[in-house]
Design a protein around this motif. Structure first.
Motif, PDB file in Angstrom:
ATOM      1  N   ASP A 162      39.336  10.941  39.071  1.00 53.17           N
ATOM      2  CA  ASP A 162      39.775  12.282  38.818  1.00 53.17           C
ATOM      3  C   ASP A 162      39.675  12.372  37.411  1.00 53.17           C
ATOM      4  O   ASP A 162      39.840  11.635  36.518  1.00 53.17           O
ATOM      5  CB  ASP A 162      41.090  12.541  39.262  1.00 53.17           C
ATOM      6  CG  ASP A 162      41.080  12.727  40.942  1.00 53.17           C
ATOM      7  OD1 ASP A 162      40.268  12.904  41.472  1.00 53.17           O
ATOM      8  OD2 ASP A 162      42.241  12.233  41.293  1.00 53.17           O
ATOM      9  N   ASP A 164      34.067  23.044  41.734  1.00 54.58           N
ATOM     10  CA  ASP A 164      35.132  21.834  41.982  1.00 54.58           C
ATOM     11  C   ASP A 164      36.422  22.315  42.047  1.00 54.58           C
ATOM     12  O   ASP A 164      37.013  23.430  41.361  1.00 54.58           O
ATOM     13  CB  ASP A 164      34.722  21.270  40.609  1.00 54.58           C
ATOM     14  CG  ASP A 164      35.712  19.659  40.564  1.00 54.58           C
ATOM     15  OD1 ASP A 164      35.774  19.190  41.699  1.00 54.58           O
ATOM     16  OD2 ASP A 164      36.190  19.202  39.618  1.00 54.58           O
ATOM     17  N   ARG A 165      37.075  21.637  43.017  1.00 56.13           N
ATOM     18  CA  ARG A 165      38.692  21.820  43.137  1.00 56.13           C
ATOM     19  C   ARG A 165      38.703  23.424  43.861  1.00 56.13           C
ATOM     20  O   ARG A 165      39.893  23.945  43.591  1.00 56.13           O
ATOM     21  CB  ARG A 165      39.494  21.515  41.975  1.00 56.13           C
ATOM     22  CG  ARG A 165      39.502  20.198  41.291  1.00 56.13           C
ATOM     23  CD  ARG A 165      40.221  20.078  40.391  1.00 56.13           C
ATOM     24  NE  ARG A 165      40.184  18.798  39.915  1.00 56.13           N
ATOM     25  CZ  ARG A 165      40.621  17.547  40.349  1.00 56.13           C
ATOM     26  NH1 ARG A 165      41.490  17.589  41.342  1.00 56.13           N
ATOM     27  NH2 ARG A 165      40.462  16.312  39.817  1.00 56.13           N
ATOM     28  N   LYS A 183      36.130  18.213  46.137  1.00 55.08           N
ATOM     29  CA  LYS A 183      36.013  17.731  44.859  1.00 55.08           C
ATOM     30  C   LYS A 183      34.242  17.853  44.613  1.00 55.08           C
ATOM     31  O   LYS A 183      33.666  17.249  45.509  1.00 55.08           O
ATOM     32  CB  LYS A 183      36.131  16.269  44.523  1.00 55.08           C
ATOM     33  CG  LYS A 183      37.756  15.968  44.521  1.00 55.08           C
ATOM     34  CD  LYS A 183      38.036  14.352  44.281  1.00 55.08           C
ATOM     35  CE  LYS A 183      39.453  14.253  44.631  1.00 55.08           C
ATOM     36  NZ  LYS A 183      39.962  12.770  44.516  1.00 55.08           N
ATOM     37  N   VAL A 184      33.602  18.242  43.632  1.00 53.98           N
ATOM     38  CA  VAL A 184      32.352  18.550  43.415  1.00 53.98           C
ATOM     39  C   VAL A 184      31.968  17.706  41.908  1.00 53.98           C
ATOM     40  O   VAL A 184      32.708  18.080  41.160  1.00 53.98           O
ATOM     41  CB  VAL A 184      31.974  19.802  43.243  1.00 53.98           C
ATOM     42  CG1 VAL A 184      30.356  19.872  43.223  1.00 53.98           C
ATOM     43  CG2 VAL A 184      32.428  20.593  44.455  1.00 53.98           C
ATOM     44  N   ARG A 185      31.349  16.715  42.051  1.00 56.56           N
ATOM     45  CA  ARG A 185      30.835  15.992  40.975  1.00 56.56           C
ATOM     46  C   ARG A 185      29.231  16.003  40.633  1.00 56.56           C
ATOM     47  O   ARG A 185      28.674  15.615  41.623  1.00 56.56           O
ATOM     48  CB  ARG A 185      31.417  14.510  40.992  1.00 56.56           C
ATOM     49  CG  ARG A 185      32.940  14.417  41.158  1.00 56.56           C
ATOM     50  CD  ARG A 185      33.736  14.769  39.766  1.00 56.56           C
ATOM     51  NE  ARG A 185      35.230  14.652  39.735  1.00 56.56           N
ATOM     52  CZ  ARG A 185      35.803  15.469  40.363  1.00 56.56           C
ATOM     53  NH1 ARG A 185      35.744  16.681  41.114  1.00 56.56           N
ATOM     54  NH2 ARG A 185      37.306  15.033  40.359  1.00 56.56           N
ATOM     55  N   VAL A 224      29.751  16.244  47.100  1.00 56.34           N
ATOM     56  CA  VAL A 224      31.081  17.056  47.396  1.00 56.34           C
ATOM     57  C   VAL A 224      31.725  16.158  48.428  1.00 56.34           C
ATOM     58  O   VAL A 224      31.264  15.774  49.572  1.00 56.34           O
ATOM     59  CB  VAL A 224      30.426  18.184  48.183  1.00 56.34           C
ATOM     60  CG1 VAL A 224      31.579  19.185  48.546  1.00 56.34           C
ATOM     61  CG2 VAL A 224      29.275  19.115  47.474  1.00 56.34           C
ATOM     62  N   GLN A 232      28.599  23.106  39.622  1.00 57.19           N
ATOM     63  CA  GLN A 232      29.633  21.960  39.602  1.00 57.19           C
ATOM     64  C   GLN A 232      30.975  22.834  39.005  1.00 57.19           C
ATOM     65  O   GLN A 232      32.125  22.421  39.644  1.00 57.19           O
ATOM     66  CB  GLN A 232      29.377  20.802  39.008  1.00 57.19           C
ATOM     67  CG  GLN A 232      30.236  19.633  39.033  1.00 57.19           C
ATOM     68  CD  GLN A 232      31.455  19.713  38.110  1.00 57.19           C
ATOM     69  OE1 GLN A 232      31.302  20.065  37.127  1.00 57.19           O
ATOM     70  NE2 GLN A 232      32.561  19.116  38.381  1.00 57.19           N
TER      71      GLN A 232
END
Length: 291
Positions: free
Chosen positions: A291, A85-86, A96-98, A23, A81
């Motif tokens: 991104d 995310d966003r 941001k979550v990846r 995160v 996720q």
């Protein structure tokens, strides 16, 4: 034909990339402790968590924090996720979550078992507090000072027995427990071994305390070893199936041989590294994100 989502969960430290979320863009508006609690509360709603770690950004980067979240379930990590995310989560701007993509050498091929406490937490989450139980089948004393013929430990420590001579004194216990999963009609056994050297100056009450501590550790390690044999098969609808694996090379006491335990020479190092060591794992949190 409808596909059924299936996730396999083992009682081991999760090391897979698809179970780890990072995160970014956490603002420095709150304390690290507040961010940790907020991240844990948000992501634990998607499934059982093994770890949340919050760290400040590098010195050259903008002020703020980033976090790592480790799930036991890849399906839960993926769902979390996509949902977070966003989004702003607990702050005024999106994060941001990846999923992790970095190959980390510290994530071994053979992950270590969970600690006794973590095994209980995971079992309670998926099986319920009444969905499993353990009981001791055997607790065997292999101590060097457990001499035959009634020679007690106190006598050995006071030098009243010549049986040991200059031999190093140590306490060693082996334990076998049975783990039962009644709702699934399954059970398995686990073995745990602990030992500790003795100082000749130890008083009897100190030795008794060490005995009690080692017996507890042997039991806990046996419980962990039993949980290592359990695989949870979690379906997309939330239902859980259980499979217990067995090792044909391992020897356990037969029911009719109560009180007997056959133990090979098991090095203490195999059973070292409890809950403290789990938390002290070195995490390489550097990861390039696009991104």
């Amino acid at each position: 034909m409808m596909e059924i989502e299936v996730d396999i969960i083992e009682f081991r430290i999760p090391t897979e990339n698809n179970k780890t979320l990072f995160v970014w863009d956490i603002l420095p508006e709150y304390s690290e402790a507040h961010i940790y609690e907020a991240v844990w509360n948000i992501f634990s709603a998607f499934g059982a968590l093994y770890l949340v770690k919050v760290s400040p950004n590098a010195t050259l980067a903008q002020p703020g924090f980033y976090a790592m979240v480790k799930f036991y379930s890849a399906a839960h990590a993926s769902k979390a996720q996509r949902a977070t995310d966003r989004t702003c989560l607990f702050q005024r701007s999106p994060v941001k979550v990846r999923l992790s993509t970095k190959v980390n050498p510290s994530f071994g091929i053979n992950p270590r078992p969970l600690s006794h406490a973590r095994c209980q937490e995971l079992a309670n989450h998926y099986l319920g507090f009444n969905g499993w139980s353990t009981h001791i089948l055997t607790m065997k004393d292999f101590s060097s000072c457990s001499a035959p013929g009634g020679a007690g430990l106190d006598a050995l420590l006071r030098g009243q027995s010549e049986a040991t001579g200059s031999q190093e004194l140590y306490l060693k216990y082996g334990c076998v427990v049975e783990l039962t999963l009644p709702q699934h009609g399954a059970s398995c056994r686990g073995i745990g071994v602990t030992e500790e050297p003795l100082d000749g100056d130890d008083r009897p009450e100190v030795v008794l305390l060490k005995r009690g501590k080692l017996q507890k550790w042997a039991r806990d390690k046996a419980v962990v070893n039993a949980f290592e044999r359990v695989m949870l098969i979690v379906l997309g609808n939330g239902k859980v199936a259980v499979e217990c694996r067995s090792d044909p090379d391992e020897v356990f006491p037969d029911d009719e041989e109560e009180g007997t335990l056959k133990v090979n020479d098991i090095p203490w190092s195999e059973y070292e590294g409890g809950e403290e060591e789990e938390e002290d794992l070195t995490w390489d949190l550097s990861l390039h994100v696009t991104d």
